[in-house]
Design a protein around this motif. Sequence first.
Motif, PDB file in Angstrom:
ATOM      1  N   ILE A 193       0.845  -1.185   0.000  1.00 38.49           N
ATOM      2  CA  ILE A 193       0.000   0.000   0.000  1.00 38.49           C
ATOM      3  C   ILE A 193       0.884   1.239   0.000  1.00 38.49           C
ATOM      4  O   ILE A 193       1.750   1.386   0.862  1.00 38.49           O
ATOM      5  N   PRO A 194       0.702   2.153  -0.959  1.00 42.45           N
ATOM      6  CA  PRO A 194       1.488   3.385  -0.960  1.00 42.45           C
ATOM      7  C   PRO A 194       1.277   4.169   0.340  1.00 42.45           C
ATOM      8  O   PRO A 194       0.166   4.235   0.864  1.00 42.45           O
ATOM      9  N   CYS A 195       2.360   4.739   0.853  1.00 42.21           N
ATOM     10  CA  CYS A 195       2.265   5.492   2.092  1.00 42.21           C
ATOM     11  C   CYS A 195       2.933   6.855   1.938  1.00 42.21           C
ATOM     12  O   CYS A 195       3.726   7.080   1.015  1.00 42.21           O
ATOM     13  N   TYR A 196       2.599   7.768   2.863  1.00 37.29           N
ATOM     14  CA  TYR A 196       2.995   9.170   2.742  1.00 37.29           C
ATOM     15  C   TYR A 196       3.391   9.713   4.110  1.00 37.29           C
ATOM     16  O   TYR A 196       2.992   9.186   5.153  1.00 37.29           O
ATOM     17  N   THR A 197       4.135  10.806   4.084  1.00 35.60           N
ATOM     18  CA  THR A 197       4.455  11.556   5.296  1.00 35.60           C
ATOM     19  C   THR A 197       4.442  13.044   4.974  1.00 35.60           C
ATOM     20  O   THR A 197       4.683  13.447   3.833  1.00 35.60           O
ATOM     21  N   GLN A 198       4.150  13.831   5.993  1.00 33.65           N
ATOM     22  CA  GLN A 198       4.274  15.288   5.896  1.00 33.65           C
ATOM     23  C   GLN A 198       5.298  15.789   6.909  1.00 33.65           C
ATOM     24  O   GLN A 198       5.376  16.987   7.183  1.00 33.65           O
ATOM     25  N   ASP A 199       6.074  14.876   7.457  1.00 31.53           N
ATOM     26  CA  ASP A 199       7.035  15.189   8.512  1.00 31.53           C
ATOM     27  C   ASP A 199       8.382  15.551   7.894  1.00 31.53           C
ATOM     28  O   ASP A 199       9.024  14.712   7.239  1.00 31.53           O
ATOM     29  N   GLU A 200       8.822  16.765   8.098  1.00 33.60           N
ATOM     30  CA  GLU A 200      10.095  17.213   7.533  1.00 33.60           C
ATOM     31  C   GLU A 200      11.284  16.470   8.120  1.00 33.60           C
ATOM     32  O   GLU A 200      12.383  16.484   7.544  1.00 33.60           O
ATOM     33  N   ASN A 201      11.105  15.827   9.264  1.00 37.99           N
ATOM     34  CA  ASN A 201      12.203  15.073   9.880  1.00 37.99           C
ATOM     35  C   ASN A 201      12.338  13.658   9.315  1.00 37.99           C
ATOM     36  O   ASN A 201      13.305  12.964   9.643  1.00 37.99           O
ATOM     37  N   ALA A 202      11.383  13.229   8.499  1.00 39.32           N
ATOM     38  CA  ALA A 202      11.495  11.912   7.867  1.00 39.32           C
ATOM     39  C   ALA A 202      12.640  11.925   6.870  1.00 39.32           C
ATOM     40  O   ALA A 202      12.852  12.912   6.151  1.00 39.32           O
ATOM     41  N   ASP A 203      13.405  10.842   6.800  1.00 37.60           N
ATOM     42  CA  ASP A 203      14.507  10.758   5.844  1.00 37.60           C
ATOM     43  C   ASP A 203      13.999  10.745   4.408  1.00 37.60           C
ATOM     44  O   ASP A 203      14.755  11.052   3.479  1.00 37.60           O
ATOM     45  N   ASN A 204      12.720  10.417   4.207  1.00 35.34           N
ATOM     46  CA  ASN A 204      12.131  10.498   2.868  1.00 35.34           C
ATOM     47  C   ASN A 204      12.188  11.912   2.321  1.00 35.34           C
ATOM     48  O   ASN A 204      12.224  12.114   1.104  1.00 35.34           O
ATOM     49  N   ASN A 205      12.190  12.896   3.182  1.00 33.37           N
ATOM     50  CA  ASN A 205      12.222  14.294   2.760  1.00 33.37           C
ATOM     51  C   ASN A 205      13.521  14.631   2.036  1.00 33.37           C
ATOM     52  O   ASN A 205      13.591  15.614   1.297  1.00 33.37           O
ATOM     53  N   GLN A 206      14.561  13.801   2.242  1.00 30.50           N
ATOM     54  CA  GLN A 206      15.829  13.996   1.543  1.00 30.50           C
ATOM     55  C   GLN A 206      15.842  13.282   0.193  1.00 30.50           C
ATOM     56  O   GLN A 206      16.794  13.433  -0.580  1.00 30.50           O
ATOM     57  N   ILE A 207      14.802  12.488  -0.073  1.00 26.18           N
ATOM     58  CA  ILE A 207      14.786  11.662  -1.277  1.00 26.18           C
ATOM     59  C   ILE A 207      13.908  12.284  -2.356  1.00 26.18           C
ATOM     60  O   ILE A 207      14.376  12.608  -3.448  1.00 26.18           O
ATOM     61  N   GLY A 208      12.607  12.430  -2.049  1.00 28.46           N
ATOM     62  CA  GLY A 208      11.687  12.909  -3.064  1.00 28.46           C
ATOM     63  C   GLY A 208      10.704  13.929  -2.545  1.00 28.46           C
ATOM     64  O   GLY A 208       9.747  14.272  -3.224  1.00 28.46           O
ATOM     65  N   GLU A 253       5.185  12.852  -2.361  1.00 29.58           N
ATOM     66  CA  GLU A 253       5.270  11.611  -3.125  1.00 29.58           C
ATOM     67  C   GLU A 253       4.825  10.432  -2.274  1.00 29.58           C
ATOM     68  O   GLU A 253       4.799  10.495  -1.040  1.00 29.58           O
ATOM     69  N   ASN A 254       4.525   9.307  -2.935  1.00 29.13           N
ATOM     70  CA  ASN A 254       4.236   8.075  -2.201  1.00 29.13           C
ATOM     71  C   ASN A 254       5.501   7.238  -2.110  1.00 29.13           C
ATOM     72  O   ASN A 254       6.391   7.313  -2.965  1.00 29.13           O
ATOM     73  N   TYR A 255       5.575   6.434  -1.073  1.00 28.16           N
ATOM     74  CA  TYR A 255       6.752   5.623  -0.791  1.00 28.16           C
ATOM     75  C   TYR A 255       6.322   4.209  -0.412  1.00 28.16           C
ATOM     76  O   TYR A 255       5.181   3.970  -0.018  1.00 28.16           O
ATOM     77  N   ASN A 256       7.269   3.276  -0.508  1.00 28.90           N
ATOM     78  CA  ASN A 256       7.045   1.943   0.053  1.00 28.90           C
ATOM     79  C   ASN A 256       7.161   1.969   1.564  1.00 28.90           C
ATOM     80  O   ASN A 256       6.447   1.261   2.270  1.00 28.90           O
ATOM     81  N   SER A 257       8.110   2.773   2.063  1.00 33.21           N
ATOM     82  CA  SER A 257       8.367   2.854   3.500  1.00 33.21           C
ATOM     83  C   SER A 257       8.606   4.300   3.881  1.00 33.21           C
ATOM     84  O   SER A 257       9.206   5.062   3.117  1.00 33.21           O
TER      85      SER A 257
END
Length: 340
Positions: A220-235, A239-243
């Motif tokens: 299931i695609p997942c999302y975050t709005q947290d600027e502290n998530a490491d995903n924020n350095q990626i895309g 965007e949707n992510y696996n993790s």
Amino acid sequence: MRHLLIIGSLLCLWIAGCKQDLPLPKGGGAPRAVVYSELVAGKTPEVRVGKSIPVAPGIDNNFRFVTNAKVELQDKNGSPIETLLYQPDSSSVMGLYVGKTVIDANRNYKLQVTVPDTKQVNAMATVPPPFKVELLDTVRTLLNGRPVLKFHLNVYPLPGIRQYVVMEALKQSVTTDTSFTYRGVRYRKSQNRELFEQVKNRPDARIKKDSIFENDYLRIPCYTQDENADNNQIGGLNENYNSILFTQNGKPLTTDFYINATALSSNPAEAIAPVGRVLVYVKSVSKDYYDFLLTYEKVKRNPGLNSLIQAIQLRSNTAGGLGVVGGSFQKIYYLYYDEL
């Protein structure tokens, strides 16, 4: 099993690269063993094993299915704990090897895998200690115009330990069957239809409906709005992510985790998900495994990395082969939206 959701992508990223027809040198590379495992505290070990195929013109670059590997679970010093056994399943990608030893939290394990005609593979994984998670509430809402289910979570740190937190969601398929007990023996209707018809009206036949959860998962695609998530350095945060990934440095983590709501139900109006249940994971994982998952997110969304040269940037901790062996301690939330 759910590991195949990542393995399927590895086939493209590690081996195939892009689909263009490019001139390739004559193949001379030796095949390598491919190992994937997530050692989960409180569960028994499951290890996927395959064998790479050297890249060459006209070759379908999938892994070879391996059923004759020797897979040994060891302690951190290399002393044998258990030899895992091959178990047939529905996968056509990699062979599954399972054990009976329950994985302990806060312990180091070593996997030693031997596939004929390849180098022996060794990998070490640290299973994190228990950690505390609180689910404060859930609510259906919209995020950037998408219907989502939002989880409000508190993740507590462990004193003196950097914690690597992973959040993800899967939809697990279910099949239904009828079981019946007759003269002290339990049967399944699907396997004993003639006997069922003979005894179903007898007063001594006990009949019930069963839900059987399969090793078949939809990510299931997942999302975050947290600027502290490491995903924020990626895309970024749209965007949707696996993790969804966090590096936690000694401070409590309070965050919102979003999953795509169209996968929650198998309602025909939202016909993208199988009948089943939703599993939401909050994990503490070993650093090697975290680095692999983070790098995978980078490679997956950046076409410039999707090539035979750049694909090797996926992190690996399997000496002598390809793949990753990780450790995790996980909390799972089970959600039921379908009628089972």
